[in-house]
Design a protein around this motif. Structure first.
Motif, PDB file in Angstrom:
ATOM      1  N   ASN A 178      29.915  32.440  27.718  1.00 48.69           N
ATOM      2  CA  ASN A 178      30.166  31.410  28.721  1.00 48.69           C
ATOM      3  C   ASN A 178      31.388  31.687  29.581  1.00 48.69           C
ATOM      4  O   ASN A 178      31.471  31.221  30.714  1.00 48.69           O
ATOM      5  N   SER A 179      32.365  32.423  29.043  1.00 52.93           N
ATOM      6  CA  SER A 179      33.600  32.691  29.777  1.00 52.93           C
ATOM      7  C   SER A 179      34.274  33.922  29.203  1.00 52.93           C
ATOM      8  O   SER A 179      33.929  34.381  28.100  1.00 52.93           O
ATOM      9  N   CYS A 224      37.276  33.963  28.088  1.00 50.54           N
ATOM     10  CA  CYS A 224      37.988  33.524  26.885  1.00 50.54           C
ATOM     11  C   CYS A 224      37.046  33.500  25.685  1.00 50.54           C
ATOM     12  O   CYS A 224      37.389  33.970  24.599  1.00 50.54           O
ATOM     13  N   ASP A 225      35.838  32.983  25.876  1.00 52.01           N
ATOM     14  CA  ASP A 225      34.845  32.969  24.792  1.00 52.01           C
ATOM     15  C   ASP A 225      34.506  34.391  24.346  1.00 52.01           C
ATOM     16  O   ASP A 225      34.330  34.659  23.149  1.00 52.01           O
ATOM     17  N   SER A 281      23.255  29.153  36.301  1.00 51.33           N
ATOM     18  CA  SER A 281      24.399  30.067  36.232  1.00 51.33           C
ATOM     19  C   SER A 281      23.957  31.488  35.917  1.00 51.33           C
ATOM     20  O   SER A 281      24.448  32.452  36.508  1.00 51.33           O
ATOM     21  N   SER A 285      43.607  35.715  27.685  1.00 48.18           N
ATOM     22  CA  SER A 285      42.367  35.591  26.920  1.00 48.18           C
ATOM     23  C   SER A 285      42.325  36.593  25.768  1.00 48.18           C
ATOM     24  O   SER A 285      41.903  36.262  24.654  1.00 48.18           O
ATOM     25  N   THR A 344      34.280  39.720  33.003  1.00 47.15           N
ATOM     26  CA  THR A 344      34.107  38.331  33.417  1.00 47.15           C
ATOM     27  C   THR A 344      33.515  38.321  34.817  1.00 47.15           C
ATOM     28  O   THR A 344      33.740  39.234  35.607  1.00 47.15           O
ATOM     29  N   SER A 393      37.598  43.059  33.741  1.00 47.15           N
ATOM     30  CA  SER A 393      37.383  41.848  34.538  1.00 47.15           C
ATOM     31  C   SER A 393      37.805  41.989  35.988  1.00 47.15           C
ATOM     32  O   SER A 393      37.167  41.435  36.893  1.00 47.15           O
ATOM     33  N   PRO A 410      30.278  31.656  37.018  1.00 47.81           N
ATOM     34  CA  PRO A 410      30.830  31.583  35.665  1.00 47.81           C
ATOM     35  C   PRO A 410      30.160  32.578  34.725  1.00 47.81           C
ATOM     36  O   PRO A 410      29.052  33.054  34.974  1.00 47.81           O
ATOM     37  N   GLU A 467      33.689  35.581  37.040  1.00 47.78           N
ATOM     38  CA  GLU A 467      34.287  34.632  37.984  1.00 47.78           C
ATOM     39  C   GLU A 467      34.888  35.334  39.190  1.00 47.78           C
ATOM     40  O   GLU A 467      35.037  34.731  40.252  1.00 47.78           O
ATOM     41  N   ALA A 507      30.629  35.692  31.309  1.00 48.36           N
ATOM     42  CA  ALA A 507      31.234  36.958  30.911  1.00 48.36           C
ATOM     43  C   ALA A 507      30.218  37.735  30.089  1.00 48.36           C
ATOM     44  O   ALA A 507      29.158  37.204  29.728  1.00 48.36           O
TER      45      ALA A 507
END
Length: 383
Positions: A98-99, A101-102, A266, A127, A227, A198, A235, A229, A237
């Motif tokens: 999802n991101s 960070c995840d 998404s 992250s 990622t 990223s 959104p 973004e 990753a």
């Protein structure tokens, strides 16, 4: 309403005293030198339209996901998108998170085991740091891009499984490590190299594949974290690597297993944006030209000593002190340029900076005017 905890209020007060208290900025219509939307994909009407058409054509009109993969099952759109990403990046598999960070938390909490070691560059992003804190492995940082320091740490831990972690473009400085040397060191000591790409995706190589593929180093690298973004403007990753790595993440990464999936919209946006990389080679080329022009202009204006060396879309001018860097950003914003101040403690004290993010849609005239204004503010601060 209950009173706010005094200990946290004290921290906020300290931030305010240090001119470091930050609040969410409102959207503005200034000339964009602040966002990470390097290629302008986030406001592409064509990508938006093609995403909608894909969803309608494939009868994937649900707005939101209904749960994790283990609850709602793996959707065809996810499989198609992950296969496309894996093929694009010349790797066995890709797993969508999802991101960023995840993805980082998922990787470091699931892959390095108790008794293993993680050696990471001291300037790795937040992250990665958060992910490493979730790991059962011991972690030590090495000096930024200092491979002699890295090898010393490796030699102190013989017969240990070691993961070396770096970024191909560092998010605050915009510089790049010597990845060829890192691969050599990893191979020599049988370490596992993990690279966060990223801020390289969409920026390097002819179709935006990233710094790793530009150097042809995708095979010896254990894992790449991406990622979306930034260059894709949407959104999500992904972690790239072997089938075994994917199996490990699917089974043991809680940030994957226990999280509701991204919406189908998404994921369709991710797929459509990736498909546009091949169509947007001129846009990627224009971004590279803008980076070159920015570097030439700053050199001509005598600003080179102010900047961290970078050939990426991230350019950082070091201006000491939160008050000084905030004032510099405000002056540029008043002239119509959206440039952000990066304050301590986000960066170490003495490393406060103005961060300039370059895009394909910035004109050479805008870049030249921005740097001329910066030159005036630096060399004639009373203006």
């Amino acid at each position: 309403m209950k009173s706010f905890p005094k200990s946290i209020q004290s921290e906020l007060n300290q931030q305010q005293q240090n001119d470091a208290l930050q609040k969410g900025a409102l959207f503005n219509d200034l000339i964009d030198f602040a966002s990470n939307d390097y290629l302008g994909f986030s406001h592409s009407e064509i990508i938006f339209k093609e995403t909608q058409e894909y969803l309608i054509k494939n009868k994937s009109t649900e707005e939101a996901a209904s749960g994790s993969q283990f609850l709602s099952g793996n959707r065809k759109l996810y499989q198609e998108t992950e296969a496309f990403i894996a093929n694009f990046h010349q790797t066995e598999t890709a797993l969508i998170f999802n991101s960023g960070c995840d993805a980082a938390i998922g990787f470091f909490s699931a892959v390095p085991q108790k008794g293993d070691f993680i050696l990471y560059d001291e300037l790795c992003n937040a992250s990665i740091s958060d992910g490493i804190q979730q790991s059962n492995a011991k972690a030590y940082k090495f000096n930024h891009n200092d491979f002699e320091d890295l090898e010393k740490l490796i030699l102190l831990n013989p017969d240990t499984i070691i993961y070396i972690v770096t970024e191909s473009v560092f998010s605050m400085d915009g510089d790049c490590p010597n990845l060829e040397e890192l691969v050599r060191i990893s191979d020599k000591h049988h370490c596992y190299l993990v690279v966060d790409e990223s801020h390289a995706l969409g920026v390097f190589d002819s179709k935006g594949e990233g710094f790793v593929q530009m150097l042809g180093l995708q095979d010896p690298i254990f894992a790449r974290i991406l990622t979306f973004e930034n260059a894709l403007g949407c959104p999500g990753a992904a972690i790239l690597g072997s089938v075994q790595l994917r199996d490990c993440l699917v089974n043991f990464a809680q940030s994957f297993k226990s999280t509701t999936w991204l919406s189908l919209h998404s994921v369709a946006s991710i797929l459509t944006a990736y498909q546009h990389f091949e169509k947007e080679q001129q846009t990627i080329s224009q971004l590279r030209k803008n980076i070159i022009h920015f570097n030439q202009e700053k050199n001509m204006l005598g600003l080179k000593p102010l900047f961290v060396h970078s050939k990426s879309a991230i350019q950082s001018a070091i201006i000491l002190g939160n008050e000084n860097v905030t004032s510099g950003a405000k002056k540029l914003q008043e002239k119509g340029f959206d440039v952000k101040a990066i304050l301590s403690p986000t960066v170490p004290e003495g490393q406060e900076r103005l961060c300039f993010c370059l895009h394909s849609y910035n004109s050479e005239e805008e870049i030249s005017e921005l740097l001329q204004l910066l030159s005036v503010f630096i060399f004639s601060p009373q203006i």
